[in-house]
Design an enzyme around this catalytic site. Structure first.
Site, PDB file in Angstrom:
ATOM      1  CG  ASP A 161      -1.664  -1.309   1.370  1.00 23.93           C
ATOM      2  OD1 ASP A 161      -2.423  -1.640   0.452  1.00 23.93           O
ATOM      3  OD2 ASP A 161      -1.463  -2.024   2.376  1.00 23.93           O
ATOM      4  CG  HIS A 189      -3.439  -5.162   3.605  1.00 25.17           C
ATOM      5  ND1 HIS A 189      -2.943  -4.380   2.588  1.00 25.17           N
ATOM      6  CD2 HIS A 189      -3.760  -6.337   3.034  1.00 25.17           C
ATOM      7  CE1 HIS A 189      -2.955  -5.053   1.462  1.00 25.17           C
ATOM      8  NE2 HIS A 189      -3.454  -6.250   1.703  1.00 25.17           N
TER       9      HIS A 189
HETATM   10  P1  NDP Z   1      -1.349 -16.070  -3.652  1.00 26.71           P
HETATM   11  O1  NDP Z   1       0.026 -16.593  -3.483  1.00 26.71           O
HETATM   12  O2  NDP Z   1      -1.642 -15.253  -4.846  1.00 26.71           O
HETATM   13  O3  NDP Z   1      -1.801 -15.214  -2.365  1.00 26.71           O
HETATM   14  C1  NDP Z   1      -1.582 -15.702  -1.058  1.00 26.71           C
HETATM   15  C2  NDP Z   1      -2.161 -14.759  -0.038  1.00 26.71           C
HETATM   16  O4  NDP Z   1      -1.574 -13.481  -0.149  1.00 26.71           O
HETATM   17  C3  NDP Z   1      -3.685 -14.538  -0.165  1.00 26.71           C
HETATM   18  O5  NDP Z   1      -4.227 -14.610   1.144  1.00 26.71           O
HETATM   19  C4  NDP Z   1      -3.793 -13.132  -0.671  1.00 26.71           C
HETATM   20  O6  NDP Z   1      -4.917 -12.466  -0.158  1.00 26.71           O
HETATM   21  C5  NDP Z   1      -2.587 -12.502  -0.055  1.00 26.71           C
HETATM   22  N1  NDP Z   1      -2.181 -11.232  -0.651  1.00 26.71           N
HETATM   23  C6  NDP Z   1      -1.695 -10.177   0.035  1.00 26.71           C
HETATM   24  N2  NDP Z   1      -1.437  -9.160  -0.757  1.00 26.71           N
HETATM   25  C7  NDP Z   1      -1.755  -9.539  -1.996  1.00 26.71           C
HETATM   26  C8  NDP Z   1      -1.719  -8.900  -3.259  1.00 26.71           C
HETATM   27  N3  NDP Z   1      -1.320  -7.671  -3.412  1.00 26.71           N
HETATM   28  N4  NDP Z   1      -2.095  -9.601  -4.332  1.00 26.71           N
HETATM   29  C9  NDP Z   1      -2.519 -10.853  -4.208  1.00 26.71           C
HETATM   30  N5  NDP Z   1      -2.595 -11.506  -3.036  1.00 26.71           N
HETATM   31  C10 NDP Z   1      -2.233 -10.856  -1.948  1.00 26.71           C
HETATM   32  O7  NDP Z   1      -2.387 -17.256  -3.562  1.00 26.71           O
HETATM   33  P2  NDP Z   1      -2.326 -18.708  -4.214  1.00 26.71           P
HETATM   34  O8  NDP Z   1      -3.710 -19.234  -4.097  1.00 26.71           O
HETATM   35  O9  NDP Z   1      -1.616 -18.718  -5.520  1.00 26.71           O
HETATM   36  O10 NDP Z   1      -1.368 -19.495  -3.226  1.00 26.71           O
HETATM   37  C11 NDP Z   1      -1.681 -19.729  -1.901  1.00 26.71           C
HETATM   38  C12 NDP Z   1      -0.967 -20.998  -1.492  1.00 26.71           C
HETATM   39  O11 NDP Z   1      -1.225 -21.164  -0.108  1.00 26.71           O
HETATM   40  C13 NDP Z   1      -1.459 -22.227  -2.233  1.00 26.71           C
HETATM   41  O12 NDP Z   1      -0.346 -22.915  -2.757  1.00 26.71           O
HETATM   42  C14 NDP Z   1      -2.171 -23.043  -1.169  1.00 26.71           C
HETATM   43  O13 NDP Z   1      -1.935 -24.434  -1.300  1.00 26.71           O
HETATM   44  C15 NDP Z   1      -1.564 -22.505   0.099  1.00 26.71           C
HETATM   45  N6  NDP Z   1      -2.513 -22.514   1.215  1.00 26.71           N
HETATM   46  C16 NDP Z   1      -2.047 -22.933   2.400  1.00 26.71           C
HETATM   47  C17 NDP Z   1      -2.876 -23.011   3.484  1.00 26.71           C
HETATM   48  C18 NDP Z   1      -2.326 -23.485   4.765  1.00 26.71           C
HETATM   49  O14 NDP Z   1      -1.191 -23.227   5.051  1.00 26.71           O
HETATM   50  N7  NDP Z   1      -3.085 -24.153   5.580  1.00 26.71           N
HETATM   51  C19 NDP Z   1      -4.301 -22.642   3.374  1.00 26.71           C
HETATM   52  C20 NDP Z   1      -4.673 -22.141   2.103  1.00 26.71           C
HETATM   53  C21 NDP Z   1      -3.783 -22.079   1.044  1.00 26.71           C
HETATM   54  P3  NDP Z   1      -6.287 -12.310  -0.991  1.00 26.71           P
HETATM   55  O15 NDP Z   1      -6.770 -13.721  -1.216  1.00 26.71           O
HETATM   56  O16 NDP Z   1      -7.169 -11.532  -0.094  1.00 26.71           O
HETATM   57  O17 NDP Z   1      -5.922 -11.603  -2.250  1.00 26.71           O
END
Ligand code: NDP
Length: 335
Positions: A161, A189
């Site tokens: 931000d 945020h």
């Molecule tokens: P991303 O890597 O794109 O995003 C991950 C997190 O970052 C989301 O919560 C997202 O929030 C947040 N975020 C913060 N700032 C930003 C931004 N500027 N732009 C986009 N995202 C932002 O998500 P993916 O789905 O590609 O990857 C997540 C991984 O996490 C997957 O591989 C999954 O398997 C894993 N995972 C692990 C969990 C656990 O540890 N138990 C649970 C769920 C997922 P927002 O969604 O609000 O954009």
């Protein structure tokens, strides 16, 4: 290599932000080209193959600083001896999901991860939460790591931000981003955040004066800040998704790297969400964004920054949202 490797744990490492983070950390962008790293990648079982694929590519880069890479779905293994943890993986809001459901789902992730950090991380561990709702996820993780890890070792990312605000000002004034200093992000945020330029300067001149000069007077500058700048910064993520067709992955990863780099190596001024001890009237214990400084040993809130009545109202509205998130989590019996 002279120094022992720093252990960096990344959760959700098989996801998009993880993919944008890993290679830059291994290249030395986060900790410097004098610090070798050991990467620990935590994933849920369905994310393990993606993390394994990224690890193969890391090997193919033959980064001289990269000591080794471990991949696991077990938090206790992932956080063993961690010096730095980036908590990226989070549960996204699904269709029809209420805020309470989202908070509960993420409490189920960040609670156990915080407990694992408390149990096995290194004594000097520092943790930054990227996964949303980042401030409240940090609060949950910190509470779950207590009493083994001080709560002020946990922070949440508002650096993106901050950088978005700098980028918008630089474009409006017609200078490079490096000329702008003193921007602050206050609050959560989320769309309620308050990006504040009242103390920002461009090449030593108040940004407000530079905007007035550029836009044709103080009233035009104030209108641009209220009607264009603040909503644009707060909703930039949605704009990126609309234009790019995918979320702001590279800039989020860059912000996470800069957040950790400045916390570890020092900065006179940036923005980060950190533990409140009552500064600026923010309830003690919330993880809230403030202007911060670091001498290389963690972020400290810059005190005594004046906010005018309008700015204070915006900040208080964002803090009220943080209080509501905390209360919703408390109602779940998590805190
Ligand atoms: P991303 O890597 O794109 O995003 C991950 C997190 O970052 C989301 O919560 C997202 O929030 C947040 N975020 C913060 N700032 C930003 C931004 N500027 N732009 C986009 N995202 C932002 O998500 P993916 O789905 O590609 O990857 C997540 C991984 O996490 C997957 O591989 C999954 O398997 C894993 N995972 C692990 C969990 C656990 O540890 N138990 C649970 C769920 C997922 P927002 O969604 O609000 O954009």
């Amino acid at each position: 290599m002279a120094s022992a490797p720093t252990t960096v744990t990344i959760t959700g490492a098989g996801g998009q932000i993880g993919y944008a983070l890993l290679f830059r950390i291994a290249a030395g962008d986060m900790l410097g080209t004098d610090r070798p790293v050991r990467l620990r990648l935590l994933e849920i079982p369905q994310g393990l193959r993606a993390a394994e694929g990224a690890a193969l590519e890391l090997q193919d880069c033959a980064f001289p600083l990269l000591h080794d890479v471990d991949i696991t779905d077990d938090p206790l293994t992932a956080f063993q001896g961690a010096n730095i943890a980036l908590l990226v993986g989070a549960r996204p809001r699904g269709p029809g999901m209420e805020r309470a459901d989202l908070l509960a789902a993420n409490a189920g992730i960040f609670g156990p991860q915080g407990a694992a950090i408390g149990a096995v991380a290194a004594d000097d561990v520092r943790v930054v939460v990227v996964g949303n709702p980042a401030n409240t996820n940090a609060l949950i993780a910190a509470a779950s790591a207590a009493p083994h890890v001080p709560a002020d070792r946990f922070s949440a990312l508002t650096r993106l931000d901050h950088s978005r605000a700098v980028g918008q000002l630089a474009e409006a004034i017609g200078v490079g981003p490096g000329a702008i200093e003193g921007v602050a992000i206050w609050g959560n945020h989320s769309a309620t955040q308050f990006p504040d330029v009242s103390h920002a300067r461009v090449d030593g001149m108040p940004v407000l004066d530079a905007l007035a000069e550029r836009l044709g007077g103080q009233d035009a500058a104030t209108a641009w800040l209220d009607d264009v700048f603040i909503p644009r910064v707060a909703k930039r993520g949605a704009e990126i998704i609309e234009v790019r067709g995918s979320s702001s992955v590279a800039s989020a990863a860059n912000a996470a790297i800069e957040h950790v780099r400045d916390e570890q190596r020092g900065t006179p001024w940036t923005s980060a969400a950190v533990l409140s001890r009552g500064e600026y009237g923010v309830p003690e214990g919330l993880v809230c964004s403030f202007p911060v400084t670091s001498d290389g040993d963690g972020y400290r809130i810059v005190e005594g920054v004046g906010l005018d009545a309008r700015g204070r109202r915006r900040f208080e509205a964002s803090v009220a949202e943080l209080v509501a998130e905390r209360d919703a989590v408390r109602a779940l019996g998590v805190l």
